[in-house]
Write an enzyme that holds these catalytic residues in place. Structure first.
Site, PDB file in Angstrom:
ATOM      1  N   LEU A  99       0.847  -1.189   0.000  1.00  0.00           N
ATOM      2  CA  LEU A  99       0.000   0.000   0.000  1.00  0.00           C
ATOM      3  C   LEU A  99       0.884   1.241   0.000  1.00  0.00           C
ATOM      4  O   LEU A  99       1.639   1.482   0.943  1.00  0.00           O
ATOM      5  CB  LEU A  99      -0.929  -0.010   1.213  1.00  0.00           C
ATOM      6  CG  LEU A  99      -1.785  -1.284   1.388  1.00  0.00           C
ATOM      7  CD1 LEU A  99      -2.807  -1.094   2.500  1.00  0.00           C
ATOM      8  CD2 LEU A  99      -2.477  -1.665   0.082  1.00  0.00           C
ATOM      9  N   ALA A 100       0.770   2.033  -1.070  1.00  0.00           N
ATOM     10  CA  ALA A 100       1.678   3.175  -1.248  1.00  0.00           C
ATOM     11  C   ALA A 100       0.965   4.371  -1.865  1.00  0.00           C
ATOM     12  O   ALA A 100       1.559   5.143  -2.615  1.00  0.00           O
ATOM     13  CB  ALA A 100       2.852   2.758  -2.138  1.00  0.00           C
ATOM     14  N   TYR A 144       3.365  -2.224   3.706  1.00  0.00           N
ATOM     15  CA  TYR A 144       3.128  -0.780   3.638  1.00  0.00           C
ATOM     16  C   TYR A 144       4.367  -0.067   3.118  1.00  0.00           C
ATOM     17  O   TYR A 144       5.482  -0.317   3.587  1.00  0.00           O
ATOM     18  CB  TYR A 144       2.720  -0.242   5.014  1.00  0.00           C
ATOM     19  CG  TYR A 144       1.376  -0.789   5.437  1.00  0.00           C
ATOM     20  CD1 TYR A 144       0.211  -0.069   5.216  1.00  0.00           C
ATOM     21  CD2 TYR A 144       1.275  -2.068   5.989  1.00  0.00           C
ATOM     22  CE1 TYR A 144      -1.031  -0.593   5.552  1.00  0.00           C
ATOM     23  CE2 TYR A 144       0.041  -2.606   6.327  1.00  0.00           C
ATOM     24  CZ  TYR A 144      -1.111  -1.860   6.107  1.00  0.00           C
ATOM     25  OH  TYR A 144      -2.335  -2.396   6.430  1.00  0.00           O
ATOM     26  N   HIS A 150      51.069  14.210  -5.035  1.00  0.00           N
ATOM     27  CA  HIS A 150      50.328  15.388  -4.602  1.00  0.00           C
ATOM     28  C   HIS A 150      50.037  16.336  -5.761  1.00  0.00           C
ATOM     29  O   HIS A 150      50.771  16.406  -6.738  1.00  0.00           O
ATOM     30  CB  HIS A 150      51.073  16.167  -3.506  1.00  0.00           C
ATOM     31  CG  HIS A 150      52.554  15.998  -3.532  1.00  0.00           C
ATOM     32  ND1 HIS A 150      53.271  15.499  -2.472  1.00  0.00           N
ATOM     33  CD2 HIS A 150      53.470  16.217  -4.506  1.00  0.00           C
ATOM     34  CE1 HIS A 150      54.557  15.441  -2.785  1.00  0.00           C
ATOM     35  NE2 HIS A 150      54.694  15.864  -4.009  1.00  0.00           N
ATOM     36  N   TYR A 185      46.413  16.032 -11.557  1.00  0.00           N
ATOM     37  CA  TYR A 185      45.216  15.539 -12.230  1.00  0.00           C
ATOM     38  C   TYR A 185      45.634  14.571 -13.325  1.00  0.00           C
ATOM     39  O   TYR A 185      46.413  14.921 -14.223  1.00  0.00           O
ATOM     40  CB  TYR A 185      44.395  16.670 -12.857  1.00  0.00           C
ATOM     41  CG  TYR A 185      43.310  16.131 -13.754  1.00  0.00           C
ATOM     42  CD1 TYR A 185      42.209  15.465 -13.210  1.00  0.00           C
ATOM     43  CD2 TYR A 185      43.391  16.233 -15.140  1.00  0.00           C
ATOM     44  CE1 TYR A 185      41.229  14.933 -14.021  1.00  0.00           C
ATOM     45  CE2 TYR A 185      42.410  15.701 -15.965  1.00  0.00           C
ATOM     46  CZ  TYR A 185      41.333  15.048 -15.393  1.00  0.00           C
ATOM     47  OH  TYR A 185      40.360  14.503 -16.196  1.00  0.00           O
ATOM     48  N   ASN A 231      56.665   7.358 -11.436  1.00  0.00           N
ATOM     49  CA  ASN A 231      56.494   8.412 -10.433  1.00  0.00           C
ATOM     50  C   ASN A 231      56.018   9.696 -11.116  1.00  0.00           C
ATOM     51  O   ASN A 231      56.642  10.172 -12.072  1.00  0.00           O
ATOM     52  CB  ASN A 231      57.809   8.679  -9.708  1.00  0.00           C
ATOM     53  CG  ASN A 231      57.635   9.667  -8.568  1.00  0.00           C
ATOM     54  OD1 ASN A 231      57.254   9.294  -7.457  1.00  0.00           O
ATOM     55  ND2 ASN A 231      57.916  10.933  -8.822  1.00  0.00           N
ATOM     56  N   ALA A 279      54.746  16.478  -8.491  1.00  0.00           N
ATOM     57  CA  ALA A 279      53.697  17.386  -8.035  1.00  0.00           C
ATOM     58  C   ALA A 279      53.328  18.389  -9.119  1.00  0.00           C
ATOM     59  O   ALA A 279      54.178  18.857  -9.873  1.00  0.00           O
ATOM     60  CB  ALA A 279      54.161  18.122  -6.787  1.00  0.00           C
TER      61      ALA A 279
END
Length: 455
Positions: free
Chosen positions: A8-9, A99, A360, A363, A374, A377
């Site tokens: 039941l909704a 329910y 560090h 992107y 490696n 930064a």
């Protein structure tokens, strides 16, 4: 025994003060109705029938699935009227009524209830509460047999003193249902057709009403307003926390931890405070997750470490790899064993080979990075030209100097090195050093500009 489930909704949920239909309000990242449907499916019924009304189109849109039959209740005239709308679609031996705003019901509780239902016996889920205000009361005779349910607004003082309340969840023989629905009356304080009236009808017809109770009263708690919704949320999270701790997870504080999906865990896992797990998350043995992390649709292999304030989505962290603090792994990010991603590093659709490092301020998007490479930064892969994405490929044992711009598509082959500050636009052969920056020029006797004096 075949089974149909009716959920039941159709209710509006005015006390939520929301344009969203009540049953679509979320608990742990899933709608309340979504939780109920999930539990219903685990019972393997032949049909799941969802009675909808207010916000019907949105409910149907959000939850549409091949195994769901949506039934319209155009006027909300009570629970009995709602079940009656589903009658033409019910063909199983037993009907279970659930329910849409009672999301925490346990499958095991429903299985115990169904075990008590047959063609001569109803299964009724009740709950004993210190304060059952608002619940229909379970009326029993001197032998303790259930004879009727009296709704709170229709109860006299003696009946209101009864502590056993009706949850509304019941299992009943489908063959009798049409007859009982036809005999319902709305002659009551609410002017509605109560499903609970079938209890007295069943007793009058010689059937037995067998009761079952949940292990925890919160299983049958509904949500009519935001406060009750928050109570359900917190109880769900504490329940999930207990489940995970029983499987070998240490939670620094179960009250500050959220699961919003499906989580599988290994042993000796450590999860610090304010961690949110969303979607499908797999956590293997010996994983450590620091505070304030969000992890969504991600796999963490044995011994992986996610440090504080990191955000992972659609990622795979290999055995013994680590990320963070303040790392962001976006969809398609893969760290092989012992790879390292440090603070303020963002990956998207990037694969770091075994032992590769991006320590560090980096992107890496659309990149394939070989083992032991490696990344210095400040390095970025320039993977998007405004229309298309391009790939950067680095072989094994590459050393990328700090503050590099790698303009894709480009390949830097095994063992190559790029000098700090370089903008790499062409392939770098194996073992070579690439220097791609302007030569430094010093100007003697340089004088800095002076501020213009205001008159």
């Amino acid at each position: 025994m075949s089974l149909d489930i009716v959920i039941l909704a159709a209710g509006q949920g005015t006390r939520m003060r929301s344009a969203l239909p009540k049953v679509l309000h979320p608990v742990a990242g899933n709608s309340m109705l979504g939780h109920v449907i999930h539990s219903a499916r685990q019972l393997q019924p032949q049909g799941i029938h969802v009675v909808i009304g207010h916000g019907a189109e949105l409910v149907r849109e959000r939850l549409a699935a091949d195994d769901l039959n949506f039934v319209m209740q155009n006027k909300q005239l009570g629970t009995g009227h709602a079940v009656a709308q589903a009658l033409p679609a019910l063909t199983a031996d037993t009907v279970l009524v659930l329910y849409g705003d009672v999301p925490l019901i346990e499958v095991e509780t429903l299985q115990r209830l169904l075990a008590k239902a047959n063609d001569q016996q109803l299964g009724l889920l009740t709950v004993t509460l210190d304060d059952p205000t608002g619940y229909g009361r379970i009326v029993r005779d001197e032998q303790g047999r259930v004879t009727a349910i009296v709704e709170h607004k229709d109860a006299n003082d003696a009946q209101k003193a009864i502590k056993e309340g009706n949850t509304g969840i019941l299992a009943l023989p489908a063959a009798r249902l049409a007859d009982w629905m036809g005999r319902l009356s709305n002659n009551n304080a609410q002017g509605e057709y109560y499903l609970t009236d079938v209890i007295a009808m069943a007793v009058a017809d010689g059937l037995v009403v067998a009761t079952e109770q949940p292990h925890d009263a919160m299983e049958v708690q509904g949500a009519n307003d935001r406060r009750q919704l928050s109570e359900l949320e917190r109880h769900y999270q504490l329940r999930e926390g207990r489940r995970l701790m029983a499987q070998g997870v240490t939670l620094r504080d179960p009250a500050r931890f959220d699961v919003r999906g499906e989580v599988s865990v290994g042993r000796d896992v450590l999860i610090d405070i304010n961690v949110i797990l969303e979607g499908k998350v797999v956590i293997e043995d010996d994983v450590q997750i620091g505070p304030n992390c969000v992890i969504k649709n991600t796999t963490l292999r044995k011994g992986a470490v996610v440090k504080a304030n990191s955000h992972l989505e659609g990622a795979v962290m290999g055995e013994g790899s680590d990320a963070g603090p303040f790392a962001r792994l976006r969809p398609g990010s893969v760290l092989d064993a012992k790879a390292h991603v440090g603070n303020f590093v963002e990956l998207k659709n990037a694969h770091l080979g075994e032992g590769a490092k991006a320590g560090h301020l980096t992107y890496l998007g659309d990149a394939e990075i070989g083992a032991r490479t490696n990344i210095g930064a400040g390095t970025i892969t320039c993977n998007y030209d405004g229309a298309n994405k391009f790939k950067t490929v680095m072989g094994e044992d590459v050393f990328i100097g700090s503050n590099n711009s790698l303009v894709a598509p480009v390949e830097i082959k095994a063992g190559a090195t790029t000098a700090a500050g370089s903008t790499i636009t062409q392939a770098v052969e194996a073992g070579d050093l690439a220097v791609a920056r302007a030569r430094q020029r010093n100007i003697s006797g340089w004088k800095r500009p002076e501020k213009i004096k205001k008159s």
